[in-house]
Design a protein around this motif. Structure first.
Motif, PDB file in Angstrom:
ATOM      1  N   VAL A 273     -13.568  43.498  36.262  1.00 29.66           N
ATOM      2  CA  VAL A 273     -12.173  43.337  36.651  1.00 29.66           C
ATOM      3  C   VAL A 273     -11.990  42.191  37.650  1.00 29.66           C
ATOM      4  O   VAL A 273     -11.006  41.442  37.572  1.00 29.66           O
ATOM      5  N   ASP A 274     -12.946  41.994  38.568  1.00 31.01           N
ATOM      6  CA  ASP A 274     -12.800  40.890  39.520  1.00 31.01           C
ATOM      7  C   ASP A 274     -12.896  39.540  38.809  1.00 31.01           C
ATOM      8  O   ASP A 274     -12.137  38.615  39.091  1.00 31.01           O
ATOM      9  N   LYS A 275     -13.790  39.449  37.849  1.00 32.30           N
ATOM     10  CA  LYS A 275     -13.924  38.209  37.082  1.00 32.30           C
ATOM     11  C   LYS A 275     -12.684  37.973  36.219  1.00 32.30           C
ATOM     12  O   LYS A 275     -12.215  36.846  36.098  1.00 32.30           O
ATOM     13  N   TYR A 276     -12.145  39.042  35.651  1.00 32.14           N
ATOM     14  CA  TYR A 276     -10.939  38.912  34.829  1.00 32.14           C
ATOM     15  C   TYR A 276      -9.766  38.383  35.662  1.00 32.14           C
ATOM     16  O   TYR A 276      -9.060  37.458  35.237  1.00 32.14           O
ATOM     17  N   LEU A 277      -9.559  38.953  36.846  1.00 34.81           N
ATOM     18  CA  LEU A 277      -8.447  38.514  37.698  1.00 34.81           C
ATOM     19  C   LEU A 277      -8.628  37.070  38.157  1.00 34.81           C
ATOM     20  O   LEU A 277      -7.656  36.337  38.313  1.00 34.81           O
ATOM     21  N   TRP A 278      -9.863  36.662  38.347  1.00 37.74           N
ATOM     22  CA  TRP A 278     -10.133  35.266  38.700  1.00 37.74           C
ATOM     23  C   TRP A 278      -9.894  34.353  37.491  1.00 37.74           C
ATOM     24  O   TRP A 278      -9.290  33.293  37.617  1.00 37.74           O
ATOM     25  N   CYS A 279     -10.319  34.797  36.305  1.00 38.38           N
ATOM     26  CA  CYS A 279     -10.160  33.987  35.094  1.00 38.38           C
ATOM     27  C   CYS A 279      -8.705  33.757  34.730  1.00 38.38           C
ATOM     28  O   CYS A 279      -8.343  32.697  34.239  1.00 38.38           O
ATOM     29  N   ILE A 280      -7.851  34.747  34.969  1.00 34.48           N
ATOM     30  CA  ILE A 280      -6.442  34.574  34.624  1.00 34.48           C
ATOM     31  C   ILE A 280      -5.616  34.112  35.825  1.00 34.48           C
ATOM     32  O   ILE A 280      -4.396  34.190  35.813  1.00 34.48           O
TER      33      ILE A 280
ATOM     34  N   THR B 289     -10.418  32.408  44.124  1.00 33.33           N
ATOM     35  CA  THR B 289     -11.875  32.487  43.971  1.00 33.33           C
ATOM     36  C   THR B 289     -12.254  33.894  43.525  1.00 33.33           C
ATOM     37  O   THR B 289     -11.504  34.848  43.739  1.00 33.33           O
ATOM     38  N   ARG B 290     -13.429  33.995  42.971  1.00 31.86           N
ATOM     39  CA  ARG B 290     -13.897  35.302  42.519  1.00 31.86           C
ATOM     40  C   ARG B 290     -14.222  36.204  43.702  1.00 31.86           C
ATOM     41  O   ARG B 290     -14.031  37.416  43.643  1.00 31.86           O
ATOM     42  N   SER B 291     -14.691  35.616  44.798  1.00 30.76           N
ATOM     43  CA  SER B 291     -15.003  36.434  45.968  1.00 30.76           C
ATOM     44  C   SER B 291     -13.740  37.048  46.569  1.00 30.76           C
ATOM     45  O   SER B 291     -13.769  38.174  47.071  1.00 30.76           O
ATOM     46  N   ILE B 292     -12.616  36.345  46.507  1.00 30.44           N
ATOM     47  CA  ILE B 292     -11.351  36.916  46.986  1.00 30.44           C
ATOM     48  C   ILE B 292     -10.934  38.068  46.075  1.00 30.44           C
ATOM     49  O   ILE B 292     -10.445  39.104  46.544  1.00 30.44           O
ATOM     50  N   ALA B 293     -11.140  37.917  44.776  1.00 32.28           N
ATOM     51  CA  ALA B 293     -10.830  38.990  43.828  1.00 32.28           C
ATOM     52  C   ALA B 293     -11.713  40.210  44.093  1.00 32.28           C
ATOM     53  O   ALA B 293     -11.237  41.353  44.068  1.00 32.28           O
TER      54      ALA B 293
ATOM     55  N   GLU C 257     -10.984  46.465  48.842  1.00 30.74           N
ATOM     56  CA  GLU C 257      -9.972  46.923  49.790  1.00 30.74           C
ATOM     57  C   GLU C 257      -8.902  47.781  49.118  1.00 30.74           C
ATOM     58  O   GLU C 257      -7.830  47.995  49.682  1.00 30.74           O
ATOM     59  N   SER C 258      -9.162  48.258  47.926  1.00 36.48           N
ATOM     60  CA  SER C 258      -8.260  49.148  47.174  1.00 36.48           C
ATOM     61  C   SER C 258      -6.902  48.529  46.899  1.00 36.48           C
ATOM     62  O   SER C 258      -5.879  49.203  46.920  1.00 36.48           O
ATOM     63  N   LYS C 259      -6.877  47.229  46.625  1.00 34.26           N
ATOM     64  CA  LYS C 259      -5.631  46.554  46.285  1.00 34.26           C
ATOM     65  C   LYS C 259      -5.490  46.366  44.781  1.00 34.26           C
ATOM     66  O   LYS C 259      -4.499  45.815  44.326  1.00 34.26           O
ATOM     67  N   VAL C 260      -6.467  46.840  44.036  1.00 32.63           N
ATOM     68  CA  VAL C 260      -6.446  46.709  42.578  1.00 32.63           C
ATOM     69  C   VAL C 260      -6.644  48.093  41.971  1.00 32.63           C
ATOM     70  O   VAL C 260      -7.535  48.842  42.393  1.00 32.63           O
ATOM     71  N   ARG C 261      -5.800  48.430  40.990  1.00 28.14           N
ATOM     72  CA  ARG C 261      -5.924  49.695  40.270  1.00 28.14           C
ATOM     73  C   ARG C 261      -5.949  49.393  38.772  1.00 28.14           C
ATOM     74  O   ARG C 261      -5.251  48.496  38.309  1.00 28.14           O
ATOM     75  N   VAL C 262      -6.739  50.148  38.057  1.00 29.71           N
ATOM     76  CA  VAL C 262      -6.777  50.046  36.602  1.00 29.71           C
ATOM     77  C   VAL C 262      -6.377  51.405  36.056  1.00 29.71           C
ATOM     78  O   VAL C 262      -7.013  52.420  36.365  1.00 29.71           O
ATOM     79  N   ASN C 263      -5.319  51.425  35.260  1.00 33.00           N
ATOM     80  CA  ASN C 263      -4.766  52.665  34.707  1.00 33.00           C
ATOM     81  C   ASN C 263      -4.478  53.700  35.794  1.00 33.00           C
ATOM     82  O   ASN C 263      -4.679  54.897  35.610  1.00 33.00           O
TER      83      ASN C 263
ATOM     84  N   ILE D 284     -10.578  51.316  41.820  1.00 30.10           N
ATOM     85  CA  ILE D 284     -11.781  50.896  41.102  1.00 30.10           C
ATOM     86  C   ILE D 284     -12.681  50.053  41.989  1.00 30.10           C
ATOM     87  O   ILE D 284     -12.282  49.575  43.045  1.00 30.10           O
ATOM     88  N   LYS D 285     -13.894  49.875  41.511  1.00 27.36           N
ATOM     89  CA  LYS D 285     -14.844  48.953  42.138  1.00 27.36           C
ATOM     90  C   LYS D 285     -14.748  47.615  41.406  1.00 27.36           C
ATOM     91  O   LYS D 285     -14.272  47.563  40.267  1.00 27.36           O
ATOM     92  N   PRO D 286     -15.216  46.531  42.029  1.00 24.37           N
ATOM     93  CA  PRO D 286     -15.138  45.221  41.371  1.00 24.37           C
ATOM     94  C   PRO D 286     -15.912  45.150  40.050  1.00 24.37           C
ATOM     95  O   PRO D 286     -15.591  44.337  39.196  1.00 24.37           O
ATOM     96  N   SER D 287     -16.898  46.007  39.879  1.00 20.38           N
ATOM     97  CA  SER D 287     -17.727  45.946  38.670  1.00 20.38           C
ATOM     98  C   SER D 287     -17.128  46.706  37.489  1.00 20.38           C
ATOM     99  O   SER D 287     -17.713  46.704  36.402  1.00 20.38           O
ATOM    100  N   ARG D 288     -15.978  47.320  37.664  1.00 21.46           N
ATOM    101  CA  ARG D 288     -15.332  48.084  36.591  1.00 21.46           C
ATOM    102  C   ARG D 288     -14.997  47.163  35.426  1.00 21.46           C
ATOM    103  O   ARG D 288     -14.451  46.091  35.593  1.00 21.46           O
ATOM    104  N   GLU D 289     -15.333  47.587  34.234  1.00 22.01           N
ATOM    105  CA  GLU D 289     -15.043  46.807  33.034  1.00 22.01           C
ATOM    106  C   GLU D 289     -13.578  46.999  32.636  1.00 22.01           C
ATOM    107  O   GLU D 289     -13.034  48.093  32.779  1.00 22.01           O
ATOM    108  N   VAL D 290     -12.951  45.922  32.163  1.00 21.81           N
ATOM    109  CA  VAL D 290     -11.588  46.019  31.649  1.00 21.81           C
ATOM    110  C   VAL D 290     -11.607  45.749  30.153  1.00 21.81           C
ATOM    111  O   VAL D 290     -12.419  44.962  29.658  1.00 21.81           O
ATOM    112  N   TYR D 291     -10.708  46.433  29.460  1.00 18.47           N
ATOM    113  CA  TYR D 291     -10.627  46.331  28.017  1.00 18.47           C
ATOM    114  C   TYR D 291      -9.173  46.057  27.629  1.00 18.47           C
ATOM    115  O   TYR D 291      -8.259  46.310  28.418  1.00 18.47           O
TER     116      TYR D 291
END
Length: 131
Positions: A3-10, A15-19, A25-31, A35-42
């Motif tokens: 998910v961190d790489k996805y948010l950086w890619c789009i 930077t990816r480190s900011i993502a 810091e719990s500023k990103v939610r999936v469904n 989540i943790k930065p390593s969570r996969e997105v589909y």
């Protein structure tokens, strides 16, 4: 894709480190889940990103192979952010620039006293209206 790489890619983060930091810091939610930065997105996942006091909502349409150009971002995500949230962002911009022009530096002692006088007058005026 993470998910961190996805948010950086789009291009939601510079930077990816900011993502990654935003995810930690719990500023990103999936469904709706934290989540943790390593969570996969589909595809069809709903991501909520808290950035600049606005909750951006987006739906994953596809995952890019690497960081993409700004014109191609809409191929990989659908932005479902409410218009009220974006209007709130515009109001925040205007509220910061109401007193001092950009680049004029810190307030002087006279400016600070004028601000304090303005605040105290507002407090006195509100108590007189109540009586």
């Amino acid at each position: 894709m993470r998910v961190d790489k996805y948010l950086w890619c789009i291009r939601y983060f510079k930077t990816r480190s900011i993502a990654t930091k935003a995810c930690k810091e719990s500023k990103v939610r999936v469904n709706g889940d934290l989540i943790k930065p390593s969570r996969e997105v589909y595809p069809m996942d709903k991501i909520t990103v808290r950035k600049n006091q606005v909750n951006y909502e987006l739906i994953v349409l596809d995952t890019p192979d690497s960081r993409i150009g700004a014109k191609l971002v809409d191929i990989y995500r659908k932005d479902t952010t409410p218009k009220e949230a974006l209007q709130k962002l515009d109001l925040l911009k205007y509220s910061k620039d109401y007193y001092r022009k950009k680049g004029t530096g810190r307030p002087t002692k006279k400016d600070r006293r004028d601000i304090e006088d303005w605040h105290t007058e507002g407090a006195i005026g509100s108590s007189e209206e109540e009586e």
